[in-house]
Each structure stands twice: as structure tokens, then as C-alpha cells.
Write an enzyme that holds these catalytic residues in place. Structure first.
Site, PDB file in Angstrom:
ATOM      1  N   TYR A   1      26.860  77.394  57.341  1.00 42.95           N
ATOM      2  CA  TYR A   1      27.746  77.678  58.234  1.00 42.95           C
ATOM      3  C   TYR A   1      28.584  78.632  58.657  1.00 42.95           C
ATOM      4  O   TYR A   1      28.705  79.828  57.939  1.00 42.95           O
ATOM      5  CB  TYR A   1      28.608  76.699  58.055  1.00 42.95           C
ATOM      6  CG  TYR A   1      30.162  76.750  57.755  1.00 42.95           C
ATOM      7  CD1 TYR A   1      30.136  76.696  55.683  1.00 42.95           C
ATOM      8  CD2 TYR A   1      31.524  76.466  57.776  1.00 42.95           C
ATOM      9  CE1 TYR A   1      30.953  77.199  55.425  1.00 42.95           C
ATOM     10  CE2 TYR A   1      32.046  76.913  57.267  1.00 42.95           C
ATOM     11  CZ  TYR A   1      31.913  77.503  55.591  1.00 42.95           C
ATOM     12  OH  TYR A   1      33.013  77.546  55.193  1.00 42.95           O
TER      13      TYR A   1
ATOM     14  N   LYS B   1      28.149  81.591  52.354  1.00 41.42           N
ATOM     15  CA  LYS B   1      28.687  80.832  53.440  1.00 41.42           C
ATOM     16  C   LYS B   1      27.993  78.952  53.192  1.00 41.42           C
ATOM     17  O   LYS B   1      27.678  78.748  54.451  1.00 41.42           O
ATOM     18  CB  LYS B   1      28.968  81.420  54.758  1.00 41.42           C
ATOM     19  CG  LYS B   1      30.245  80.584  54.738  1.00 41.42           C
ATOM     20  CD  LYS B   1      30.427  81.313  56.550  1.00 41.42           C
ATOM     21  CE  LYS B   1      31.867  80.378  57.137  1.00 41.42           C
ATOM     22  NZ  LYS B   1      33.385  80.873  56.267  1.00 41.42           N
TER      23      LYS B   1
ATOM     24  N   GLU C   1      39.560  84.866  45.988  1.00 39.62           N
ATOM     25  CA  GLU C   1      40.211  84.672  47.517  1.00 39.62           C
ATOM     26  C   GLU C   1      40.951  83.711  47.009  1.00 39.62           C
ATOM     27  O   GLU C   1      41.231  82.398  46.489  1.00 39.62           O
ATOM     28  CB  GLU C   1      39.008  85.236  48.325  1.00 39.62           C
ATOM     29  CG  GLU C   1      37.823  83.840  47.991  1.00 39.62           C
ATOM     30  CD  GLU C   1      36.406  83.796  48.635  1.00 39.62           C
ATOM     31  OE1 GLU C   1      35.945  84.102  49.848  1.00 39.62           O
ATOM     32  OE2 GLU C   1      35.422  83.743  48.003  1.00 39.62           O
TER      33      GLU C   1
ATOM     34  N   LEU D   1      33.834  85.242  49.931  1.00 42.22           N
ATOM     35  CA  LEU D   1      33.220  85.345  50.732  1.00 42.22           C
ATOM     36  C   LEU D   1      32.795  86.818  51.378  1.00 42.22           C
ATOM     37  O   LEU D   1      34.771  86.781  51.709  1.00 42.22           O
ATOM     38  CB  LEU D   1      33.807  83.975  51.947  1.00 42.22           C
ATOM     39  CG  LEU D   1      32.252  84.304  53.007  1.00 42.22           C
ATOM     40  CD1 LEU D   1      30.800  83.206  52.927  1.00 42.22           C
ATOM     41  CD2 LEU D   1      32.836  83.380  53.654  1.00 42.22           C
TER      42      LEU D   1
HETATM   43  N1  PLP Z   1      36.894  83.260  52.862  1.00 45.45           N
HETATM   44  C1  PLP Z   1      36.441  81.977  52.155  1.00 45.45           C
HETATM   45  C2  PLP Z   1      35.919  80.600  51.040  1.00 45.45           C
HETATM   46  C3  PLP Z   1      36.107  80.937  53.422  1.00 45.45           C
HETATM   47  O1  PLP Z   1      35.850  80.657  53.649  1.00 45.45           O
HETATM   48  C4  PLP Z   1      36.660  82.122  54.360  1.00 45.45           C
HETATM   49  C5  PLP Z   1      36.470  81.264  55.970  1.00 45.45           C
HETATM   50  O2  PLP Z   1      35.778  80.056  56.457  1.00 45.45           O
HETATM   51  C6  PLP Z   1      36.656  83.631  54.398  1.00 45.45           C
HETATM   52  C7  PLP Z   1      37.150  83.944  53.225  1.00 45.45           C
HETATM   53  C8  PLP Z   1      37.436  84.262  55.526  1.00 45.45           C
HETATM   54  O3  PLP Z   1      36.381  84.945  56.155  1.00 45.45           O
HETATM   55  P1  PLP Z   1      36.121  85.090  57.842  1.00 45.45           P
HETATM   56  O4  PLP Z   1      37.051  86.131  57.628  1.00 45.45           O
HETATM   57  O5  PLP Z   1      34.562  85.260  58.054  1.00 45.45           O
HETATM   58  O6  PLP Z   1      36.417  83.561  58.611  1.00 45.45           O
END
Ligand code: PLP
Length: 287
Positions: free
Chosen positions: A33, A147, A180, A205
Site C-alpha cells: 500500500y 510497505k 522506527e 520503511l
Molecule cells: N515507518 C512505518 C512503519 C510506516 O508505516 C510509515 C508510514 O506509514 C512511515 C515509517 C513513514 O513513511 P511516510 O513518510 O512515507 O509516510
């Protein structure tokens, strides 16, 4: 017009939008996603999100459901139907519908769902008081760079945070280092004003907000270190913050009940948030 969703070729009223019970996303979490932020009707960093979607699909050997141009066309049509100005576009692609069997099905067509949600800006309270985070063991698999819709450890971590009266849970690897948040990237600022965030490996991620903020930090000439940091280092940091598509940059003022720095949102954090907002405001509509 009631809110609409896009499901496998059709625009449907959001409340009646359904997928098949043998969609592999539903049965195996066999899908990926993206969440693309929308600011003043503009999809923020759309191509970076679509690049990451392509990468996630490739890593899981799920075929591209359609061309990028078609995905963009549907995104815009759904935003138009829902009069979306500020919020986000959610897109999900699964391996498709097939009789339940673990191995990849022959001939299944990737299934696509898109929804939008209008969101209000973050409250002044969040910005003036900052957020609380707790730390939890990172229980996820070894490919957190994909993701995937398989988010159970993230769900459990977030609920643990909510149960503890916090906003987010920072996940911690076996070496005691922060990976994270459950849906956000984790950052600290050291006593000598160095911005630190974990390097992008399979352990996190690589957030699109993270990537854009890293560019801004480098352009503005702030000191930056992409490396892992421990829970102890975070607790004794001068500032802490998180980033994500729906949060942009938000200050953290408590970790596991301990104040970060002076217990108030950090000055550098505030500057970085403003740089990011200025960047988002500078973006132009693209076809
Ligand atoms: N880390 C995880 C596990 C996430 O699910 C997300 C966003 O859904 C992020 C970091 C932040 O990513 P982004 O800046 O692309 O929203």
C-alpha cells in the site's frame, strides 16, 4: 455526492465498497500500500510514493496492476469525486483473488483499492506540548523496507502506546536500538545539534517524508547522521521528533514517561517542521 472509493475498476460509494473474500490481501496480507498526503489539492511527492509502490510490488513479485499514468488518472478522479483538499489518498494493491493456497496463484490479476480521507491540521496543543512515545520490542520480519499490508506488530505497538496514554510506539531491535515508530520514522537531535535518524536498510520503511526532510536538512546545511541510536541516547537527546505522510514533522517531548530535553518541543524540530511545510506549500500541481 457520498464519499466514493475505487475498487477494481469501479467507483463505489465508500460505505458499500467491498473486495472478494478470497482476495489474498484479506487472507494472507499478500499486498502492499501507499499513503500519499494531499495538501491544498496537491498530491505531495506523488512520484516518490509511486516509485516506492513499484519497488514494494517488485520485491513481492506482484505484477503492476496498471500503468503509472492510469494510477494517476484514477487518483485524480477519486480526489475530484470526494472534493479532497487536505488529507490523504490511500492505495492498496494485492496479488488478487484466487482459491486459498499459499503459493502464488496462476493468472490472478492484482487487485486495486483506493480511498481518500479529509484530515484537519494538527492541533495547536500537539505542536505546543509535543507527543509522548513509548518503546516496545520490534517484533516484525526482516523486510520492513517493503510497505506490506501485513501490519500486525505495528497495530499491537500502536495500541500499546494508546493504552499507555501515548501517541506512538518506537520499536526497538534486539540490540536496544530504535528502528522506527509503528507508522512513522524516528529522529533525535543531539546535544550538539546533530540530527540523527536510522539509516534506510531492511530494518525500516524508508519514509517519503524522511527522504524529503533529509534533502531539506542537507540543503539547509544542518549536521546530519544517518545511523542507529539507542533508547538511552534518545532519552538523553536534546530533541526528538517523528515524521510521516500524515504527521509531516511532529515534536516528541516524552519517551517512556521521561521528558526529552527540557520537556518542550525542540527549537530545531520546529525549524525543520517549518522547512517541510514550506516545501509542501511550494509544490505545484502536476498532470
Ligand atoms: N515507518 C512505518 C512503519 C510506516 O508505516 C510509515 C508510514 O506509514 C512511515 C515509517 C513513514 O513513511 P511516510 O513518510 O512515507 O509516510
Amino acid at each position: 455526492m457520498p464519499r466514493q472509493a475505487y475498487v477494481n475498476g469501479r467507483y463505489r460509494p465508500h460505505d458499500d465498497a467491498v473486495v472478494h473474500i478470497e482476495d489474498r490481501g484479506y487472507q494472507f496480507a499478500d499486498g502492499v500500500y501507499e499513503v500519499v498526503p494531499v495538501h491544498n489539492g496537491i498530491l505531495v511527492d506523488e512520484d516518490l510514493h509511486l516509485d516506492r509502490l513499484d519497488r514494494s510490488l517488485r520485491e513481492l513479485r506482484i505484477g503492476a496492476p496498471m500503468s503509472r499514468a492510469a494510477l494517476k488518472l484514477i487518483s485524480r478522479e477519486l480526489m475530484r469525486r470526494n472534493a479532497l483538499t487536505n488529507g490523504f489518498l490511500y492505495m492498496q494493491v494485492t496479488r488478487g483473488v484466487a482459491p486459498r493456497d499459499h503459493k502464488f496463484p496462476n493468472g490472478a490479476k492484482p487487485a486495486v483499492v483506493m480511498t481518500t480521507r479529509q484530515m484537519k491540521p494538527h492541533s495547536d496543543k500537539v505542536l505546543s506540548e509535543g507527543l509522548k512515545v513509548i518503546t516496545v520490542p520490534d517484533q516484525r520480519w526482516d523486510r520492513c523496507d517493503i510497505k506490506s499490508v501485513s501490519l500486525l506488530p505495528n497495530v499491537l505497538g500502536k495500541q500499546a502506546a494508546v493504552d499507555a496514554g501515548a501517541y506512538e510506539a518506537w520499536q526497538v531491535d534486539r540490540d536496544g536500538m530504535v528502528t522506527e515508530g509503528t507508522s512513522t520514522n524516528a529522529w533525535i537531535v543531539t546535544g550538539d545539534n546533530r540530527v540523527v535518524t536510522r539509516q534506510a536498510t531492511h530494518a525500516i520503511l524508508n519514509g517519503i517524508t524522511r527522504v524529503s526532510l533529509l534533502h531539506l536538512i542537507r540543503n539547509e546545511g544542518y549536521e546530519l547522521e544517518e545511523r542507529a541510536f539507542s533508547v538511552e541516547e534518545a532519552k538523553s537527546a536534546k530533541e526528538a521528533f517523528l515524521t510521516s505522510s500524515t504527521s509531516f514533522v511532529l515534536p516528541i517531548t516524552q519517551i517512556d514517561g521521561q521528558p526529552v530535553g527540557n520537556g518542550h518541543p525542540g527549537i530545531l524540530t520546529g525549524k525543520l517542521r517549518q522547512h517541510y511545510i514550506d516545501y509542501v506549500r511550494s509544490l505545484k500541481r502536476s498532470a
